[in-house]
Design a protein around this motif. Structure first.
Motif, short mmCIF file in Angstrom:
data_model
loop_
_atom_site.label_atom_id
_atom_site.label_comp_id
_atom_site.label_asym_id
_atom_site.label_seq_id
_atom_site.Cartn_x
_atom_site.Cartn_y
_atom_site.Cartn_z
N ILE A 7 0.89 -1.27 -0.10
CA ILE A 7 0.10 0.06 -0.05
C ILE A 7 0.78 1.34 -0.05
N ARG A 8 1.96 1.32 0.75
CA ARG A 8 2.78 2.39 0.86
C ARG A 8 3.49 2.79 -0.38
N SER A 9 4.17 1.48 -0.83
CA SER A 9 4.77 1.71 -2.19
C SER A 9 3.77 2.10 -3.27
N PHE A 10 2.62 1.55 -3.25
CA PHE A 10 1.57 1.98 -4.24
C PHE A 10 1.61 3.36 -4.31
N LYS A 16 -9.47 4.96 14.13
CA LYS A 16 -9.40 3.55 13.61
C LYS A 16 -8.41 3.38 12.69
N ALA A 17 -7.75 1.93 12.69
CA ALA A 17 -6.73 1.71 11.63
C ALA A 17 -7.59 1.70 10.31
N GLY A 18 -6.81 1.94 9.22
CA GLY A 18 -7.52 2.22 7.82
C GLY A 18 -8.11 3.47 7.55
N HIS A 19 -8.83 3.64 6.43
CA HIS A 19 -9.24 4.68 5.95
C HIS A 19 -10.24 5.16 6.74
N ASN A 58 -1.59 12.79 12.65
CA ASN A 58 -0.66 12.80 11.82
C ASN A 58 -0.84 11.55 10.72
N LEU A 59 -1.44 11.60 9.54
CA LEU A 59 -1.72 10.50 8.56
C LEU A 59 -0.43 10.28 7.81
N VAL A 60 0.56 11.13 7.66
CA VAL A 60 1.61 10.93 6.59
C VAL A 60 2.74 10.21 6.94
N LYS A 61 2.81 9.92 8.53
CA LYS A 61 3.81 9.40 8.83
C LYS A 61 3.42 7.59 8.71
N PRO A 62 2.26 7.29 9.25
CA PRO A 62 2.08 6.00 8.96
C PRO A 62 2.08 5.54 7.56
N MET A 63 1.60 6.70 6.63
CA MET A 63 1.80 6.28 5.08
C MET A 63 3.32 5.98 4.53
#
Ligand code: HEM
Ligand code: HEM
Length: 216
Positions: A11-14, A84-87, A165-170
């Motif tokens: 997911i992150r590479s995508f 929550k985990a995920g979108h 912070n959503l960017v760090k997990p991505m």
């Protein structure tokens, strides 16, 4: 809260490969470098096909079914502080919109011609009316995609201001802001194998010519 793996490696590479690919597609189209445009286009097609398959067989947080939320849930998610985990519900609408926009952009590109030398690989198989329509759609849909990207980045910034912070997990896959009871990711190995197969198929068929031009 403890550290939780929320996004698997695929997911992150995508995500970040998609960002790089779209920048390349925009730049190459502006500069009239259509071999590069086609090469980046097939690469993006491989990314999307793999992402959709991974949305069926992949991690819990990658599942397409996890993107389905009622509009009410989406509105509520703006005001809730739930992690929550995920979108989230609203974010899921954005993700669905991205997938739809990318599919339209890719399929219309395959039927687009620059009216001089370069035709998408499906141009020869469809009527001239369809080629004209696809070219029109390819231009219009890209503008809509750009608006969606601006909105997406703006939403990420707003969440950051609100303390999420959503960017760090991505980037790292890890979130410290959610709690889960069981793992929500699985090994991305199969996804990378599917991606490699898509690349080989696309670059030994449609992509062989533009790629050999770029490399040679
Ligand atoms: C070409 C530009 C971009 C496109 C097309 C794009 C597209 C997407 C897509 C499709 C997803 C869903 C990922 C999935 O489930 O597979 C996503 C999520 C995400 N994107 Fe982007 N993105 C772009 C730029 C950016 C940038 C520049 C940032 C950083 C500021 C960013 C940060 C994120 C984050 C943090 C998520 C996860 C959101 C969440 O936690 O629900 N994106 N993006
Ligand atoms: C997500 C993938 C794609 C994006 C973001 C994208 C984006 C663009 C953009 C921004 C333009 C210039 C439009 C303008 O001048 O206003 C363009 C033109 C073009 N694209 Fe794409 N494209 C994608 C995929 C493809 C694919 C897969 C093909 C074919 C294999 C393709 C074929 C073309 C052609 C032939 C043109 C030139 C049209 C002209 O000269 O008028 N594109 N694309």
């Amino acid at each position: 809260m403890s550290k939780v793996k929320v996004w698997d490696g695929f997911i992150r590479s995508f995500h970040w490969l998609l960002v790089a690919a779209i920048a390349t597609l925009y730049f190459s189209a502006e500069e009239g470098m259509l071999e590069l445009h086609f090469t980046a286009g097939y690469f993006t097609l491989a990314l999307i096909i793999t992402r959709l398959v991974w949305g069926i067989i992949g991690s819990k947080t990658a599942k397409l079914s996890a993107l389905i939320h009622s509009p009410v849930a989406a509105i509520k998610s703006f005001t809730s502080n739930e992690h929550k985990a995920g979108h989230g519900a609203a974010g899921s609408y954005m993700v669905i919109a991205f997938f739809a926009l990318l599919i339209v952009q890719l399929t219309s590109g395959l039927m687009t011609s620059d009216d001089i030398l370069t035709d998408g690989p499906l141009v020869a198989h469809v009527s001239s009316d369809i080629v004209e329509f696809a070219g029109w759609l390819h231009h219009l849909n890209f503008d809509i995609l750009l608006y969606a990207i601006v909105l997406h980045v703006l939403a990420i910034v707003i969440y950051r201001i609100k303390g999420k912070n959503l960017v760090k997990p991505m980037l790292t896959g890890i979130s410290e802001q959610v709690a889960v009871t069981e793992p929500v990711t699985k090994s991305p190995l199969i996804a990378f194998v599917i991606f490699a197969v898509c690349l080989v198929v696309l670059f030994t068929t449609w992509g062989a010519e533009p790629l050999s031009y770029l490399l040679g």
